[in-house]
Motif scaffolding. Structure first.
Motif, mmCIF file in Angstrom:
data_model
loop_
_atom_site.group_PDB
_atom_site.id
_atom_site.type_symbol
_atom_site.label_atom_id
_atom_site.label_comp_id
_atom_site.label_asym_id
_atom_site.label_seq_id
_atom_site.Cartn_x
_atom_site.Cartn_y
_atom_site.Cartn_z
ATOM 1 N N GLY A 57 6.853 -4.806 2.825
ATOM 2 C CA GLY A 57 6.222 -3.557 2.413
ATOM 3 C C GLY A 57 6.894 -2.939 1.205
ATOM 4 O O GLY A 57 6.227 -2.359 0.337
ATOM 5 N N GLU A 58 8.218 -3.088 1.123
ATOM 6 C CA GLU A 58 8.962 -2.565 -0.024
ATOM 7 C C GLU A 58 8.535 -3.259 -1.312
ATOM 8 O O GLU A 58 8.295 -2.614 -2.343
ATOM 9 C CB GLU A 58 10.460 -2.767 0.214
ATOM 10 C CG GLU A 58 11.346 -2.368 -0.949
ATOM 11 C CD GLU A 58 12.782 -2.809 -0.770
ATOM 12 O OE1 GLU A 58 13.638 -2.319 -1.509
ATOM 13 O OE2 GLU A 58 13.055 -3.659 0.111
ATOM 14 N N LEU A 60 5.680 -4.917 -1.939
ATOM 15 C CA LEU A 60 4.306 -4.587 -2.287
ATOM 16 C C LEU A 60 4.198 -3.186 -2.868
ATOM 17 O O LEU A 60 3.482 -2.961 -3.853
ATOM 18 C CB LEU A 60 3.402 -4.702 -1.058
ATOM 19 C CG LEU A 60 2.964 -6.110 -0.658
ATOM 20 C CD1 LEU A 60 1.994 -6.040 0.509
ATOM 21 C CD2 LEU A 60 2.321 -6.836 -1.822
ATOM 22 N N ALA A 61 4.898 -2.230 -2.279
ATOM 23 C CA ALA A 61 4.847 -0.859 -2.785
ATOM 24 C C ALA A 61 5.399 -0.788 -4.201
ATOM 25 O O ALA A 61 4.846 -0.080 -5.062
ATOM 26 C CB ALA A 61 5.625 0.073 -1.856
ATOM 27 N N PRO A 76 -3.001 -6.467 2.121
ATOM 28 C CA PRO A 76 -1.911 -5.794 2.830
ATOM 29 C C PRO A 76 -0.778 -6.758 3.162
ATOM 30 O O PRO A 76 -0.847 -7.957 2.861
ATOM 31 C CB PRO A 76 -2.607 -5.308 4.105
ATOM 32 C CG PRO A 76 -3.636 -6.372 4.370
ATOM 33 C CD PRO A 76 -4.119 -6.812 3.012
ATOM 34 N N VAL A 77 0.229 -6.237 3.800
ATOM 35 C CA VAL A 77 1.326 -7.068 4.298
ATOM 36 C C VAL A 77 0.791 -8.029 5.349
ATOM 37 O O VAL A 77 -0.039 -7.660 6.194
ATOM 38 C CB VAL A 77 2.432 -6.181 4.899
ATOM 39 C CG1 VAL A 77 3.453 -7.019 5.655
ATOM 40 C CG2 VAL A 77 3.130 -5.368 3.817
ATOM 41 N N GLN A 192 8.662 3.562 8.906
ATOM 42 C CA GLN A 192 8.067 3.077 7.662
ATOM 43 C C GLN A 192 7.723 1.593 7.750
ATOM 44 O O GLN A 192 6.669 1.153 7.250
ATOM 45 C CB GLN A 192 9.011 3.318 6.487
ATOM 46 C CG GLN A 192 8.371 3.014 5.138
ATOM 47 C CD GLN A 192 9.214 3.487 3.976
ATOM 48 O OE1 GLN A 192 10.338 3.040 3.791
ATOM 49 N NE2 GLN A 192 8.675 4.414 3.192
ATOM 50 N N ALA A 193 8.569 0.821 8.415
ATOM 51 C CA ALA A 193 8.297 -0.611 8.545
ATOM 52 C C ALA A 193 6.963 -0.848 9.240
ATOM 53 O O ALA A 193 6.126 -1.632 8.765
ATOM 54 C CB ALA A 193 9.419 -1.300 9.311
ATOM 55 N N ARG A 195 4.449 1.282 9.721
ATOM 56 C CA ARG A 195 3.327 1.805 8.947
ATOM 57 C C ARG A 195 2.883 0.776 7.907
ATOM 58 O O ARG A 195 1.692 0.506 7.732
ATOM 59 C CB ARG A 195 3.739 3.115 8.271
ATOM 60 C CG ARG A 195 2.713 3.691 7.304
ATOM 61 C CD ARG A 195 1.404 4.017 7.979
ATOM 62 N NE ARG A 195 0.478 4.669 7.048
ATOM 63 C CZ ARG A 195 -0.834 4.655 7.187
ATOM 64 N NH1 ARG A 195 -1.392 4.028 8.223
ATOM 65 N NH2 ARG A 195 -1.597 5.271 6.302
ATOM 66 N N ARG A 196 3.835 0.158 7.225
ATOM 67 C CA ARG A 196 3.504 -0.816 6.193
ATOM 68 C C ARG A 196 3.085 -2.164 6.774
ATOM 69 O O ARG A 196 2.370 -2.929 6.136
ATOM 70 C CB ARG A 196 4.683 -0.971 5.230
ATOM 71 C CG ARG A 196 4.835 0.243 4.330
ATOM 72 C CD ARG A 196 6.017 0.128 3.393
ATOM 73 N NE ARG A 196 5.929 1.139 2.331
ATOM 74 C CZ ARG A 196 6.855 1.317 1.394
ATOM 75 N NH1 ARG A 196 7.951 0.553 1.390
ATOM 76 N NH2 ARG A 196 6.704 2.248 0.466
ATOM 77 N N LEU A 197 3.527 -2.457 7.995
ATOM 78 C CA LEU A 197 3.084 -3.680 8.658
ATOM 79 C C LEU A 197 1.656 -3.562 9.183
ATOM 80 O O LEU A 197 1.057 -4.573 9.540
ATOM 81 C CB LEU A 197 4.031 -4.033 9.806
ATOM 82 C CG LEU A 197 5.391 -4.612 9.406
ATOM 83 C CD1 LEU A 197 6.348 -4.608 10.597
ATOM 84 C CD2 LEU A 197 5.252 -6.018 8.834
#
Length: 493
Positions: A57-58, A60-61, A76-77, A192-193, A195-197
């Protein structure tokens, strides 16, 4: 089965491994007792898997923030791939790759649960097959048993089968809705992990007025803003007072979790005996899973501390040579999380090296026994969120509370050319705290992308007590974000 050796180490996590290896390198005979996996919490259920899950996620962001790269990010991830990478990083939860390091050092590994057994150096071990072995150390016993996740006594929480750091980092499913209790490092990273997963709804509940409350005040505000912009609901000054897990029947599958939440009011602690109309307003959050990340409890409850005059279930207090306070004979040591000084893997490894040097009689350059200098003054810490939070030493508030006359200066982390060439708008703050009497740093904090690589320079400045006048001659390369050091020194004047 009984054995006499020089050193016995209870726990084969990073701290235990290091003290065992260093003692063995000095020619001492060493036994390590471990009931789980060699490598400990960090390797399998903490630092390694959590940072592995954060990384996709880091990346990709960051790409989405860079012109020219953003258009290439079309999906997405891949959570399944992230979980597979996590399993590879933790060796599929096998320590077969870590045990050889101990064996090569000449350390004997005993699989079982060790317990102090009264006389100096005596340890009783219950082996995995249930048999018992008694060990005796002639020089030292080192406790490195670490901590476990704290589960607070919230009504219904235990019955709701909550996640802790182990459940979360070992998950193979992304919950649609996730509630996280706790706004410390573990809570914010895993919120955060997931949410991004792919979690559609993530709610973080923290009783303090800001996230990462022990860091500089701007840290919590910047992190909250970033979380809310990413769709994470942050509820500060709130606490869970009841948890209920729905079930389809007595033995049926688990259903949604309902978390009852109320504001925290320090002046009015919501005494259950008060009239209902005077109690803080409550509401409910519904989720598929609840993750508890409110702190750590020392793994000393069944360690036999009472047999040597210490209180079981508590952190083991140590002196500056990592020897247990209150135990005669200087034979009992504690390193890592279990001593409560700094619950961080790198600090546990540092303490382990010091303890080994004390045990083996090593001296510093002045001929004095080595002692712990970093824990009181220069603990580096990184929270691997986006923005990243990297800090070392004291915050401005902590320095003033310690009676140090300080001056603090701050600049935007993105105020240098090195930030601009990254192709993304860098938000964040860089701050130093200076002891005015000595004109040396006592603290530094950096927020923004990849700030973990900036904090070691500050650590060296603090530990080395480098005067500001000397720091001017440490020239940062151009164009790097490290040039922010020049901006800080210019503002300080």
């Amino acid at each position: 089965m009984d054995a006499d050796v020089d050193v016995i180490v209870l726990g084969a996590g990073p701290a235990g491994e290091n003290v065992a290896g260093r003692c063995a390198d000095a020619g001492l005979s060493v036994i390590v007792v471990e009931r789980e996996l060699v490598g400990g919490e960090c390797s399998y259920w903490g630092c390694i898997p959590s940072k592995t899950l954060l990384r996709p996620g880091e990346v990709l962001a960051a790409a989405r923030r860079v012109p020219g790269a953003a258009s290439a990010v079309t999906g997405p991830v891949d959570a399944a791939a992230a979980f597979a990478r996590r399993d590879w990083m933790v060796g599929d939860y096998s320590d077969s790759s870590q045990v050889p390091w101990l064996v090569d050092k000449g350390v004997e590994l005993v699989r079982g649960t060790g317990r102090l057994a009264g006389p100096a150096g005596r340890v009783a071990v219950t082996l995995l097959d249930g048999t018992r072995r008694v060990l005796t150390a002639s020089r030292a016993v080192v406790v490195a048993t670490g901590t476990r996740a704290t589960v607070p006594p919230i009504p219904g929480l235990a019955d709701a089968e909550p996640w802790d750091n182990r459940t979360a980092t070992g998950a193979w499913k992304v919950p649609h809705r996730l509630v996280v209790l706790g706004g410390g490092a573990v809570g914010v990273e895993l919120a955060q992990a997931f949410r991004r997963l792919g979690s559609a709804e993530v709610t973080l509940i923290e009783g303090s007025p800001r996230l990462l409350v022990r860091e500089e005040e701007f840290v919590g505000e910047q992190l909250r803003a970033a979380f809310e912009a990413a769709g994470i609901t942050v509820r500060l000054g709130s606490r869970a007072v009841e948890v209920r897990r729905a079930r389809t029947g007595p033995d049926g599958p688990a259903g949604p979790v309902t978390v009852t939440v109320e504001p925290v009011d320090p002046a009015d602690p919501a005494d259950p005996g008060e009239p209902v109309e005077r109690r803080p307003r409550r509401d409910a959050v519904v989720a598929d899973e609840i993750l508890v990340a409110v702190g750590r409890t020392p793994a000393t409850g069944d360690l036999g501390l009472e047999t040597v005059g210490l209180q079981p279930g508590r952190f083991i207090e140590v002196d500056d040579r990592l020897r247990a306070v209150g135990v005669a004979g200087d034979w009992l040591y504690a390193v890592g999380d279990v001593c409560g000084r700094a619950l961080l893997t790198h600090m546990g490894k540092y303490q382990a090296r010091l303890a080994a040097d004390v045990i083996t009689g090593r001296r510093d350059l002045a001929g004095a026994p080595v002692r712990d200098l970093a824990d009181p003054a220069a603990v580096p810490r990184v929270t691997f969120t986006d923005p990243q939070v990297s800090a070392v030493g004291l915050t401005e508030r902590a320095a003033r509370e310690a009676g140090i006359a300080v001056r603090a200066v701050s600049v935007p982390t993105g105020s240098v050319a090195g930030a601009s060439v990254r192709g993304e708008e860098i938000t964040g703050t860089s701050k130093i705290v200076v002891d005015e009497a000595r004109r040396v740093l006592v603290g530094a904090t950096f927020t923004g992308p990849d700030t973990q690589e900036m904090v070691h320079a500050a650590t060296i400045a603090i530990v080395g007590e480098v005067p500001l006048e000397r720091l001017w001659h440490a020239v940062p390369s151009f164009p790097t974000v490290s040039e922010v050091w020049l901006r800080l020194l210019e503002v300080y004047g």
